[in-house]
Design an enzyme around this catalytic site. Sequence first.
Site, PDB file in Angstrom:
ATOM      1  CE  LYS A  52      -2.219  -1.925   3.608  1.00  0.00           C
ATOM      2  NZ  LYS A  52      -1.798  -2.945   3.525  1.00  0.00           N
ATOM      3  CB  ILE A  53       3.273   3.053   2.518  1.00  0.00           C
ATOM      4  CG1 ILE A  53       2.501   2.916   3.634  1.00  0.00           C
ATOM      5  CG2 ILE A  53       3.841   3.569   2.620  1.00  0.00           C
ATOM      6  CD1 ILE A  53       2.812   2.717   5.052  1.00  0.00           C
ATOM      7  CB  THR A  58       9.141   5.824   6.263  1.00  0.00           C
ATOM      8  OG1 THR A  58       9.059   5.325   4.685  1.00  0.00           O
ATOM      9  CG2 THR A  58       9.467   7.214   5.407  1.00  0.00           C
ATOM     10  CB  SER A  59       9.441   0.291   6.234  1.00  0.00           C
ATOM     11  OG  SER A  59       9.055  -0.894   6.316  1.00  0.00           O
ATOM     12  NE  ARG A  60       7.262  -2.168  12.253  1.00  0.00           N
ATOM     13  CZ  ARG A  60       6.643  -1.031  11.904  1.00  0.00           C
ATOM     14  NH1 ARG A  60       7.153  -0.016  11.429  1.00  0.00           N
ATOM     15  NH2 ARG A  60       5.531  -0.947  12.116  1.00  0.00           N
ATOM     16  CG  ASP A  66       9.287   8.340  10.485  1.00  0.00           C
ATOM     17  OD1 ASP A  66       9.590   8.990  11.424  1.00  0.00           O
ATOM     18  OD2 ASP A  66       8.278   7.626  10.439  1.00  0.00           O
ATOM     19  CD  GLU A 112      11.267   2.833  15.972  1.00  0.00           C
ATOM     20  OE1 GLU A 112      11.579   3.122  14.843  1.00  0.00           O
ATOM     21  OE2 GLU A 112       9.629   2.805  16.275  1.00  0.00           O
ATOM     22  CG  HIS A 172       7.558   5.017  14.506  1.00  0.00           C
ATOM     23  ND1 HIS A 172       8.365   4.083  14.456  1.00  0.00           N
ATOM     24  CD2 HIS A 172       6.759   5.232  13.354  1.00  0.00           C
ATOM     25  CE1 HIS A 172       7.082   3.099  14.017  1.00  0.00           C
ATOM     26  NE2 HIS A 172       6.298   3.485  13.217  1.00  0.00           N
ATOM     27  CD  GLN A 173       7.511  13.591  12.288  1.00  0.00           C
ATOM     28  OE1 GLN A 173       7.671  14.489  12.951  1.00  0.00           O
ATOM     29  NE2 GLN A 173       6.223  14.892  11.910  1.00  0.00           N
ATOM     30  CB  ALA A 174       5.869   7.961   8.711  1.00  0.00           C
ATOM     31  CG  PHE A 175       1.786   6.988  12.317  1.00  0.00           C
ATOM     32  CD1 PHE A 175       3.179   6.743  13.069  1.00  0.00           C
ATOM     33  CD2 PHE A 175       0.605   7.320  13.488  1.00  0.00           C
ATOM     34  CE1 PHE A 175       3.333   7.708  14.513  1.00  0.00           C
ATOM     35  CE2 PHE A 175       0.506   7.386  15.375  1.00  0.00           C
ATOM     36  CZ  PHE A 175       2.011   7.354  15.504  1.00  0.00           C
TER      37      PHE A 175
HETATM   38  P1  NAD Z   1       2.013  -3.670   2.521  1.00  0.00           P
HETATM   39  O1  NAD Z   1       1.314  -5.251   3.535  1.00  0.00           O
HETATM   40  O2  NAD Z   1       0.771  -2.847   2.013  1.00  0.00           O
HETATM   41  O3  NAD Z   1       3.357  -4.356   1.745  1.00  0.00           O
HETATM   42  C1  NAD Z   1       4.350  -4.701   2.020  1.00  0.00           C
HETATM   43  C2  NAD Z   1       4.921  -5.130   0.671  1.00  0.00           C
HETATM   44  O4  NAD Z   1       5.962  -5.263   1.245  1.00  0.00           O
HETATM   45  C3  NAD Z   1       4.008  -6.345   0.505  1.00  0.00           C
HETATM   46  O5  NAD Z   1       4.036  -5.643  -0.988  1.00  0.00           O
HETATM   47  C4  NAD Z   1       5.235  -7.363  -0.041  1.00  0.00           C
HETATM   48  O6  NAD Z   1       5.009  -8.065  -0.712  1.00  0.00           O
HETATM   49  C5  NAD Z   1       6.790  -6.713   0.016  1.00  0.00           C
HETATM   50  N1  NAD Z   1       7.316  -7.613   0.997  1.00  0.00           N
HETATM   51  C6  NAD Z   1       7.742  -8.833   1.845  1.00  0.00           C
HETATM   52  N2  NAD Z   1       8.320  -8.857   2.280  1.00  0.00           N
HETATM   53  C7  NAD Z   1       9.218  -8.787   0.946  1.00  0.00           C
HETATM   54  C8  NAD Z   1      10.768  -8.391   0.524  1.00  0.00           C
HETATM   55  N3  NAD Z   1      12.056 -10.110   1.328  1.00  0.00           N
HETATM   56  N4  NAD Z   1      11.945  -8.008  -0.053  1.00  0.00           N
HETATM   57  C9  NAD Z   1      10.885  -7.213  -0.942  1.00  0.00           C
HETATM   58  N5  NAD Z   1       9.239  -7.089  -0.378  1.00  0.00           N
HETATM   59  C10 NAD Z   1       8.860  -7.791   0.282  1.00  0.00           C
HETATM   60  O7  NAD Z   1       2.660  -3.019   3.825  1.00  0.00           O
HETATM   61  P2  NAD Z   1       2.401  -1.398   4.308  1.00  0.00           P
HETATM   62  O8  NAD Z   1       1.590  -0.896   4.516  1.00  0.00           O
HETATM   63  O9  NAD Z   1       2.428  -0.662   2.694  1.00  0.00           O
HETATM   64  O10 NAD Z   1       3.486  -1.206   4.944  1.00  0.00           O
HETATM   65  C11 NAD Z   1       4.988  -1.267   4.566  1.00  0.00           C
HETATM   66  C12 NAD Z   1       5.293  -0.834   6.284  1.00  0.00           C
HETATM   67  O11 NAD Z   1       5.289   0.238   5.953  1.00  0.00           O
HETATM   68  C13 NAD Z   1       5.081  -1.940   7.040  1.00  0.00           C
HETATM   69  O12 NAD Z   1       5.838  -2.998   6.758  1.00  0.00           O
HETATM   70  C14 NAD Z   1       5.568  -0.604   7.940  1.00  0.00           C
HETATM   71  O13 NAD Z   1       6.573  -1.326   8.722  1.00  0.00           O
HETATM   72  C15 NAD Z   1       5.495   0.754   8.183  1.00  0.00           C
HETATM   73  N6  NAD Z   1       4.695   1.517   8.220  1.00  0.00           N
HETATM   74  C16 NAD Z   1       5.422   2.442   8.648  1.00  0.00           C
HETATM   75  C17 NAD Z   1       4.983   3.218   9.515  1.00  0.00           C
HETATM   76  C18 NAD Z   1       5.162   5.229  10.284  1.00  0.00           C
HETATM   77  O14 NAD Z   1       4.966   5.409  10.933  1.00  0.00           O
HETATM   78  N7  NAD Z   1       6.743   4.755  10.260  1.00  0.00           N
HETATM   79  C19 NAD Z   1       3.516   3.547   9.469  1.00  0.00           C
HETATM   80  C20 NAD Z   1       2.744   2.432   8.926  1.00  0.00           C
HETATM   81  C21 NAD Z   1       4.009   0.983   8.140  1.00  0.00           C
END
Ligand code: NAD
Length: 332
Positions: free
Chosen positions: A154-155, A232-234, A258, A263, A295-298
């Site tokens: 999604k993101i 911005t992921s983990r 982020d 953290e 960690h403020q992206a959300f």
């Molecule tokens: P999502 O589940 O919609 O998308 C994750 C994508 O990663 C999927 O398409 C999946 O197939 C792919 N994936 C899984 N394993 C993989 C790999 N080994 N290599 C490549 N791609 C792989 O998730 P999302 O809602 O788009 O969120 C993405 C990430 O953003 C979350 O995992 C979360 O850690 C992070 N996040 C951060 C914040 C923030 O405030 N910073 C807020 C929400 C989410």
Amino acid sequence: MKVAVFATKPYDRFFFESVNQKYNHDLHFFSPNLDAQTVSLAAGYSAVCVFVNDHLDRAILEVLAKQETRLVALRCAGYNNVDLHAAEELGITVVRVPAYSPHAVAEHAIALILTLNRKIHRAYYRVREGNFSLNGLLGFDLHNRTVGIIGTGKIGRITGQILHGFGCHILAYDLYPNEEFSEKYAKYVSLAELFNKSDIISLHCPLTPETHHLINENAIASMKPGVMLVNTSRGGLVDTKAVIRGLKSKQIGYLALDVYEQEADLFFEDLSGEIIQDDLFERLLTFPNVIITGHQAFFTEDALESIAETTLSNIKNIEQGEFCPNKVTVEK
Ligand code: NAD
């Protein structure tokens, strides 16, 4: 339902109280995290509402069960902090918020890219001090640059679409490529090609055993010199020591974070009067080409409202014995 809401900040309370006018749950807000010291606060509550840094291990869940709590409502997507097997054995239901606002996180990633590229973080202070020199503020056009998106869920897809609008060429890598994204916005390539050809790399895949330290010494060595990295992921996706070496050698030209591997000891609290003990984090802060947000992206109104709405609706579903689409079950 009578709910003890843990780890509450003023903004959580504001959105939960406002959305709760529709649901009429009996909400009580507590600022500490839920742990062994604070679990007694939940005595007499049918449900607890918790966030990312509340740890619901077996011992805590056993106390909750004894105190007659029957529902754990997570107000986040991840559930790695809950022992699901113990919850099931103890008859405690677990619900979560699988998605709130992917736009919030994607837009923050773009804010980080633009800030780093055009040095807005440095220009802001210069102008306030009457320093109007442009030395050191040189950026580059995003138009025609190549951006690699790792994880096109999604993101990642929204981030790619926005950057496509800037005129960037989008390369993508995912275990499960998205057909529509590939037709309209991006070219799926191998991870090696993405590392090799991208001017900017933005991480949007989840943290799993396979993706832990995806950005390590070898990956960094295979990137374009001067690459911009955005996470911005983990935090665990990035090997911080390797990234610091990359910044010192100038192989990494820009870094925006982020999220950060350690953290949990830092983020979401005001530590401005404390001595921060994390030397790697402090080293990162010394680079002029690094920006870190906590960690403020959300953190948008839309996302907080959506989190409150889904959480309170989940609680209503469970209270009224209705089907709840956001129930978390143990994988068998
Ligand atoms: P999502 O589940 O919609 O998308 C994750 C994508 O990663 C999927 O398409 C999946 O197939 C792919 N994936 C899984 N394993 C993989 C790999 N080994 N290599 C490549 N791609 C792989 O998730 P999302 O809602 O788009 O969120 C993405 C990430 O953003 C979350 O995992 C979360 O850690 C992070 N996040 C951060 C914040 C923030 O405030 N910073 C807020 C929400 C989410």
